[in-house]
Design a protein around this motif. Structure first.
Motif, short mmCIF file in Angstrom:
data_model
loop_
_atom_site.label_atom_id
_atom_site.label_comp_id
_atom_site.label_asym_id
_atom_site.label_seq_id
_atom_site.Cartn_x
_atom_site.Cartn_y
_atom_site.Cartn_z
N GLY A 13 0.75 -1.21 0.02
CA GLY A 13 0.04 0.14 -0.15
C GLY A 13 0.69 1.22 -0.08
O GLY A 13 0.49 2.25 0.48
N SER A 15 1.46 3.29 -2.61
CA SER A 15 0.91 4.47 -3.30
C SER A 15 0.32 5.56 -2.78
O SER A 15 0.05 6.42 -3.73
CB SER A 15 0.13 3.67 -4.49
OG SER A 15 -1.19 3.32 -3.98
N SER A 16 0.17 5.41 -1.56
CA SER A 16 -0.77 6.51 -1.08
C SER A 16 -0.44 6.77 0.69
O SER A 16 -0.16 5.78 1.05
CB SER A 16 -2.00 6.51 -1.46
OG SER A 16 -3.02 7.38 -0.56
N ILE A 18 -0.18 6.66 4.21
CA ILE A 18 0.87 6.33 5.37
C ILE A 18 1.94 5.59 4.62
O ILE A 18 3.20 5.79 4.65
CB ILE A 18 0.13 5.52 6.40
CG1 ILE A 18 -0.83 6.29 7.21
CG2 ILE A 18 1.16 4.74 7.14
CD1 ILE A 18 -1.73 5.57 8.04
N ARG A 41 -1.79 -1.65 -6.05
CA ARG A 41 -2.33 -1.76 -7.22
C ARG A 41 -1.87 -1.14 -8.21
O ARG A 41 -1.79 -1.11 -9.55
CB ARG A 41 -4.07 -1.98 -7.03
CG ARG A 41 -4.18 -3.21 -6.30
CD ARG A 41 -5.71 -3.15 -5.73
NE ARG A 41 -5.93 -1.98 -5.09
CZ ARG A 41 -7.00 -1.61 -4.67
NH1 ARG A 41 -8.27 -2.28 -4.84
NH2 ARG A 41 -7.14 -0.30 -4.00
N ARG A 42 -1.77 0.54 -7.89
CA ARG A 42 -1.53 1.70 -8.76
C ARG A 42 -0.05 1.89 -8.83
O ARG A 42 0.56 2.33 -8.35
CB ARG A 42 -2.19 2.93 -8.29
CG ARG A 42 -3.84 2.86 -8.43
CD ARG A 42 -4.31 3.86 -7.67
NE ARG A 42 -4.18 4.11 -6.12
CZ ARG A 42 -4.36 4.86 -5.53
NH1 ARG A 42 -5.01 6.19 -5.71
NH2 ARG A 42 -4.41 4.74 -4.08
N ASP A 69 -1.38 -6.72 -5.69
CA ASP A 69 -2.86 -6.66 -5.10
C ASP A 69 -2.76 -7.84 -3.91
O ASP A 69 -2.66 -8.94 -3.93
CB ASP A 69 -3.98 -7.14 -6.11
CG ASP A 69 -5.33 -7.07 -5.86
OD1 ASP A 69 -5.43 -7.16 -4.50
OD2 ASP A 69 -6.36 -7.01 -6.28
N VAL A 70 -2.93 -7.32 -2.71
CA VAL A 70 -2.46 -8.21 -1.64
C VAL A 70 -4.02 -9.00 -1.43
O VAL A 70 -3.88 -9.97 -0.88
CB VAL A 70 -2.41 -7.36 -0.40
CG1 VAL A 70 -0.98 -6.93 -0.15
CG2 VAL A 70 -3.36 -6.49 0.18
N ASN A 96 0.86 -2.47 5.47
CA ASN A 96 0.12 -1.17 5.58
C ASN A 96 -1.12 -1.26 4.59
O ASN A 96 -2.01 -0.57 5.18
CB ASN A 96 1.18 0.03 5.18
CG ASN A 96 0.46 1.16 5.06
OD1 ASN A 96 -0.11 1.82 5.71
ND2 ASN A 96 0.13 1.46 3.69
N TYR A 165 -15.03 -2.83 9.23
CA TYR A 165 -13.63 -2.27 9.49
C TYR A 165 -12.81 -2.58 10.67
O TYR A 165 -11.82 -3.12 10.72
CB TYR A 165 -13.46 -0.78 8.85
CG TYR A 165 -12.32 -0.31 8.94
CD1 TYR A 165 -11.30 -0.64 8.15
CD2 TYR A 165 -12.03 0.62 9.99
CE1 TYR A 165 -9.97 -0.03 8.19
CE2 TYR A 165 -10.58 1.31 10.03
CZ TYR A 165 -9.63 1.00 9.18
OH TYR A 165 -8.54 1.50 9.23
N LYS A 169 -9.73 -4.92 11.94
CA LYS A 169 -8.40 -4.36 12.66
C LYS A 169 -8.11 -5.14 13.92
O LYS A 169 -7.07 -5.16 14.51
CB LYS A 169 -8.61 -2.86 12.83
CG LYS A 169 -8.46 -2.08 11.60
CD LYS A 169 -7.13 -2.14 10.85
CE LYS A 169 -6.87 -1.67 9.35
NZ LYS A 169 -5.58 -1.46 8.96
N GLY A 196 -4.68 6.71 15.29
CA GLY A 196 -6.07 7.26 15.38
C GLY A 196 -6.40 7.90 13.82
O GLY A 196 -5.84 7.63 12.84
N THR A 200 -5.59 11.06 4.77
CA THR A 200 -5.16 10.27 3.64
C THR A 200 -6.33 10.34 2.68
O THR A 200 -7.22 10.84 2.77
CB THR A 200 -4.50 8.97 4.24
OG1 THR A 200 -5.64 8.27 4.74
CG2 THR A 200 -3.40 9.18 5.21
#
Ligand code: NDP
Ligand code: 8X3
Length: 265
Positions: A13, A15-16, A18, A41-42, A69-70, A96, A165, A169, A196, A200
């Protein structure tokens, strides 16, 4: 930090948000001899970030952008073999990649949203971990390497409109704690970092691309920046080998719980 010199770091992750900030922060911290494998992916974005790193710190940091792609188990299975030989001695895995979709409550949660959140945040993270652990375990003293999992305050504290979600987590947290116990006889460090509120693309993704809804989440708040979290991630990887920053929770100043945020009116 000198301790990071010569290391190979793998970020999912990247590409954006964090993940991207973490790539840049590793590069700034160990600019003379570092390999960064950036996945997402990007891959067009990954190539841009590779350029950015080169511009900022020069050629001391080698960057390999790699489309992955995970949520696709088959891609992960072939991942290590697909890396050029000199990139396979991974020292640090930053798990991430992750996302949230929607704010629906049961029984209105879309089946595909449930599936993509679990496939990415949970199964993806577990599959990545299993793909990389054999590399770590092949080293002396039972094995060596760092696994840094990005959890969330949402994994410690469920909230309305976040059931899936939050469950993903919480699953990460449980998997991470089991892993640390299973690997007790090795030098492998298992690290969890729980942010927290961080601004993003997270909320843009949550609201299916609706930027105005995403902006409303942060209105009146002063969220963390992805760089704030990246600094902590890189700090944990740069500690002396015997130091495991096992678990951290990071809030912006005006946050005290998942849904307790002081908003300026
Ligand atoms: P962003 O949306 O900015 O970044 C998410 C990253 O995950 C992107 O690089 C995206 O890349 C990648 N990603 C999503 N799905 C996949 C996939 N199937 N395969 C590979 N990569 C994927 O959000 P953040 O930076 O905020 O999120 C990073 C992590 O931080 C997530 O795990 C999130 O849950 C966690 N977190 C975020 C918080 C916040 O408030 N922002 C707070 C607590 C935790 P691409 O789309 O190119 O594949
Ligand atoms: C993101 C934090 O609480 O906004 O993991 O879902 S929250």
């Amino acid at each position: 930090s000198k301790r990071l010199t010569g290391k190979t770091i793998l970020i999912t992750g990247a590409s954006s948000g964090i993940g991207r900030s973490t790539a840049l922060e590793f590069a700034r911290t160990a600019p003379s001899d570092l390999r960064l494998i950036l996945t997402a992916r990007r891959d067009d974005k990954l190539k841009e970030i590779a350029e950015e790193i080169k511009k900022e710190v020069g050629d001391g940091v080698q960057v390999l952008p790699f489309k992955l792609d995970v949520s696709n188990a088959e891609e992960i299975r072939g991942f290590v073999k697909a890396l050029p030989e000199e990139w396979r001695a991974i020292d640090v895995l930053v798990n991430n990649a992750g996302l949230v979709k929607g704010v629906a409550k049961a029984p209105e949660i879309a089946e595909e949203d449930i599936a993509v959140m679990f496939a990415t945040n949970v199964t993806g993270l577990i599959n990545m971990t299993q793909a990389i652990l054999p590399i770590f375990k092949s080293r002396p003293d039972g094995g060596k390497g760092d696994i840094i999992n990005i959890g969330s305050i949402a994994g410690r504290e469920p909230y309305v409109g976040g059931s899936i979600y939050c469950a993903t987590k919480a699953a990460i947290r449980s998997f991470t704690d089991s892993l640390r116990r299973e690997l007790i006889a090795t030098r492998i460090r298992i690290i969890e970092i729980d942010p927290g509120q961080v601004e993003t693309e997270f909320s843009v993704v949550r609201f299916y691309g609706d930027k105005s809804k995403a902006d409303a989440v942060y209105a009146g708040c002063e969220p963390l920046t992805p760089d704030d979290i990246a600094e902590v991630i890189v700090f944990t990887a740069g500690r002396r080998e015997n130091v495991v920053v096992a678990d951290t929770l990071i809030f912006p100043n005006h946050q005290a719980a998942a849904t307790i945020l002081h908003k300026k009116s």
